[in-house]
Design a protein around this motif. Structure first.
Motif, PDB file in Angstrom:
ATOM      1  N   GLU A  40       0.831  -1.203   0.000  1.00 59.64           N
ATOM      2  CA  GLU A  40       0.000   0.000   0.000  1.00 59.64           C
ATOM      3  C   GLU A  40       0.867   1.256   0.000  1.00 59.64           C
ATOM      4  OE1 GLU A  40      -4.132  -1.183   2.232  1.00 59.64           O
ATOM      5  OE2 GLU A  40      -2.320  -1.035   3.491  1.00 59.64           O
ATOM      6  N   ALA A  41       1.961   1.222   0.742  1.00 55.98           N
ATOM      7  CA  ALA A  41       2.847   2.384   0.791  1.00 55.98           C
ATOM      8  C   ALA A  41       3.491   2.638  -0.568  1.00 55.98           C
ATOM      9  CB  ALA A  41       3.919   2.161   1.853  1.00 55.98           C
ATOM     10  N   GLU A  42       3.869   1.575  -1.253  1.00 55.74           N
ATOM     11  CA  GLU A  42       4.487   1.726  -2.568  1.00 55.74           C
ATOM     12  C   GLU A  42       3.490   2.260  -3.586  1.00 55.74           C
ATOM     13  OE1 GLU A  42       6.990  -0.940  -5.831  1.00 55.74           O
ATOM     14  OE2 GLU A  42       6.734  -1.639  -3.768  1.00 55.74           O
ATOM     15  N   LEU A  43       2.237   1.788  -3.507  1.00 57.15           N
ATOM     16  CA  LEU A  43       1.206   2.262  -4.431  1.00 57.15           C
ATOM     17  C   LEU A  43       0.697   3.650  -4.058  1.00 57.15           C
ATOM     18  CD1 LEU A  43      -0.886  -1.025  -4.844  1.00 57.15           C
ATOM     19  CD2 LEU A  43       0.716  -0.045  -6.495  1.00 57.15           C
ATOM     20  N   GLY A  44       0.778   3.987  -2.787  1.00 55.61           N
ATOM     21  CA  GLY A  44       0.279   5.263  -2.329  1.00 55.61           C
ATOM     22  C   GLY A  44      -1.230   5.302  -2.185  1.00 55.61           C
ATOM     23  N   VAL A  45      -1.861   4.142  -2.044  1.00 57.22           N
ATOM     24  CA  VAL A  45      -3.317   4.068  -1.868  1.00 57.22           C
ATOM     25  C   VAL A  45      -3.624   3.012  -0.811  1.00 57.22           C
ATOM     26  CG1 VAL A  45      -3.859   4.784  -4.244  1.00 57.22           C
ATOM     27  CG2 VAL A  45      -3.587   2.361  -3.709  1.00 57.22           C
ATOM     28  N   GLN A  46      -4.793   3.136  -0.182  1.00 56.79           N
ATOM     29  CA  GLN A  46      -5.250   2.125   0.768  1.00 56.79           C
ATOM     30  C   GLN A  46      -6.056   1.084   0.004  1.00 56.79           C
ATOM     31  OE1 GLN A  46      -7.634   3.603   4.009  1.00 56.79           O
ATOM     32  NE2 GLN A  46      -7.622   1.643   5.099  1.00 56.79           N
ATOM     33  N   LEU A  47      -5.647  -0.142   0.151  1.00 60.14           N
ATOM     34  CA  LEU A  47      -6.320  -1.233  -0.550  1.00 60.14           C
ATOM     35  C   LEU A  47      -7.312  -1.968   0.349  1.00 60.14           C
ATOM     36  CD1 LEU A  47      -3.223  -2.774  -2.399  1.00 60.14           C
ATOM     37  CD2 LEU A  47      -4.924  -1.194  -3.339  1.00 60.14           C
ATOM     38  N   LEU A  48      -7.028  -1.984   1.645  1.00 60.20           N
ATOM     39  CA  LEU A  48      -7.829  -2.762   2.586  1.00 60.20           C
ATOM     40  C   LEU A  48      -8.264  -1.895   3.762  1.00 60.20           C
ATOM     41  CD1 LEU A  48      -5.527  -5.918   2.726  1.00 60.20           C
ATOM     42  CD2 LEU A  48      -7.639  -5.701   1.402  1.00 60.20           C
ATOM     43  N   VAL A  49      -9.461  -2.165   4.248  1.00 58.45           N
ATOM     44  CA  VAL A  49      -9.951  -1.574   5.495  1.00 58.45           C
ATOM     45  C   VAL A  49      -9.925  -2.678   6.529  1.00 58.45           C
ATOM     46  CG1 VAL A  49     -11.871  -0.475   6.673  1.00 58.45           C
ATOM     47  CG2 VAL A  49     -11.389   0.089   4.271  1.00 58.45           C
ATOM     48  N   ARG A  50      -9.135  -2.492   7.573  1.00 58.24           N
ATOM     49  CA  ARG A  50      -8.935  -3.530   8.554  1.00 58.24           C
ATOM     50  C   ARG A  50      -9.821  -3.284   9.775  1.00 58.24           C
ATOM     51  NH1 ARG A  50      -4.728  -1.853   5.813  1.00 58.24           N
ATOM     52  NH2 ARG A  50      -3.043  -3.257   5.148  1.00 58.24           N
ATOM     53  N   SER A  51     -10.389  -4.334  10.344  1.00 60.10           N
ATOM     54  CA  SER A  51     -11.122  -4.269  11.613  1.00 60.10           C
ATOM     55  C   SER A  51     -10.718  -5.479  12.434  1.00 60.10           C
ATOM     56  CB  SER A  51     -12.637  -4.257  11.371  1.00 60.10           C
ATOM     57  OG  SER A  51     -13.066  -5.493  10.839  1.00 60.10           O
ATOM     58  N   THR A  52     -11.208  -5.556  13.643  1.00 62.84           N
ATOM     59  CA  THR A  52     -10.840  -6.679  14.506  1.00 62.84           C
ATOM     60  C   THR A  52     -11.437  -7.995  14.008  1.00 62.84           C
ATOM     61  OG1 THR A  52     -12.728  -6.174  15.931  1.00 62.84           O
ATOM     62  CG2 THR A  52     -10.584  -5.219  16.527  1.00 62.84           C
TER      63      THR A  52
END
Length: 312
Positions: A40-52
């Motif tokens: 994600e850092a390399e692409l510069g975008v958020q790909l996933l939304v993480r939850s518990t």
């Protein structure tokens, strides 16, 4: 970015859970999570939304998943294709066949190659004289040539595949056509239809030598380049001919084939290729051709030379 990063992302996206994805990938969960963050850092975008409880794709992640799957599928297909090429299952090959093999080996070999090597493109050339095949190997128009030796050329490699006897072709009304086997000296007074002389046809030389050994020189009235024309001229009553046994697979109305009495002279069939040719698909075709001819000899593929050619 490495291909493994893409594979890791696909696993997490499909499982919607880091733990299950880690099990699927046979790695620990913390390194997996770290790799996805790096992606994600390399692409510069958020790909996933993480939850518990679960992991969900963002809109960017959904689109990236589509492209990622296509990339992995393409890489896997490229690997499979490379393996097929290395195994000789893919390619293009140009094959030349001397006249007599055009009516027996060419159709048999083509059928088997289509079954066993369906991804190999075949360019077939029949009714070729041996000198023309040698020239084709040198100029690249042919990759393999099924021809009649001898061929003395240091730039080519030859392998003899079989030796077949000469048989006589007669007009069906000829007095000798009623014999089970024809004595070669009985053809002394007959006009001959022949392949090209002047060392343009190996078969011509073999026929001429066989007649000389029987005590006479053949009276050649017609010279032709193609086997089909030769047999047709015999059927028309213009003479007799000696041909390799495999020519019997060419059926022409009015012509019959008979074996020669005793131990008739024979003629070899060989396959030739360039000395430096090392393409895997060429090697596969050579293996199949040799196997096919070996099986044909064992099973008696050639039809009895005493059988007349039926109409048609």
């Amino acid at each position: 970015m490495e291909l493994r990063h893409i594979r890791y992302f696909i696993a997490v996206a499909e499982e919607c859970h880091f733990g299950r994805a880690a099990e699927r990938l046979h790695i620990a969960q913390p390194p997996l999570s770290q790799q996805i963050k790096q992606l994600e850092a390399e692409l510069g975008v958020q790909l996933l939304v993480r939850s518990t409880r679960r992991v969900e794709l963002t809109q960017a992640g959904e689109r990236y998943l589509e492209r990622a799957r296509a990339i992995v599928a393409g890489v896997e297909e490229a690997g499979r294709e490379a393996a097929r090429v290395a195994a000789g299952e893919v390619g293009r090959v140009s094959l030349g066949f001397v006249g007599s093999t055009t009516y027996e080996l060419l159709p048999r070999l083509t059928r088997v190659l289509r079954q066993e090597l369906p991804l190999v493109e075949l360019d077939l050339h029949g009714e070729m004289l041996t000198p023309d095949q040698v020239a084709g190997l040198h100029d690249g128009t042919l990759d393999l040539a099924f021809l009649r030796p001898p061929v003395r050329d240091p730039d080519l490699r030859l392998k003899v595949l079989r030796r077949e006897p000469l048989v006589v072709v007669l007009p069906e009304a000829h007095p000798l056509a009623g014999l089970d086997a024809v004595p070669l000296p009985d053809l002394r007074a007959e006009p001959f239809v022949s392949f090209l002389s002047q060392h343009r046809s190996v078969t011509f030389d073999a026929v001429f030598d066989a007649c000389l050994a029987a005590g006479f020189e053949p009276d050649v009235r017609q010279e032709v380049a193609e086997t089909s024309t030769l047999v047709s001229l015999v059927a028309a009553g213009l003479g007799v001919a000696l041909v390799p046994e495999s020519v019997q697979h060419l059926r022409v109305t009015g012509a019959v084939y008979r074996p020669l009495e005793g131990e008739p002279a024979g003629i070899e069939l060989a396959v030739a290729r360039r000395a430096r040719e090392d393409s895997p698909h060429i090697a596969r075709i050579l293996e199949i051709a040799e196997r096919l001819l070996t099986e044909g000899a064992a099973d008696g593929v050639s039809e009895p030379s005493g059988a007349p050619a039926p109409p048609g």
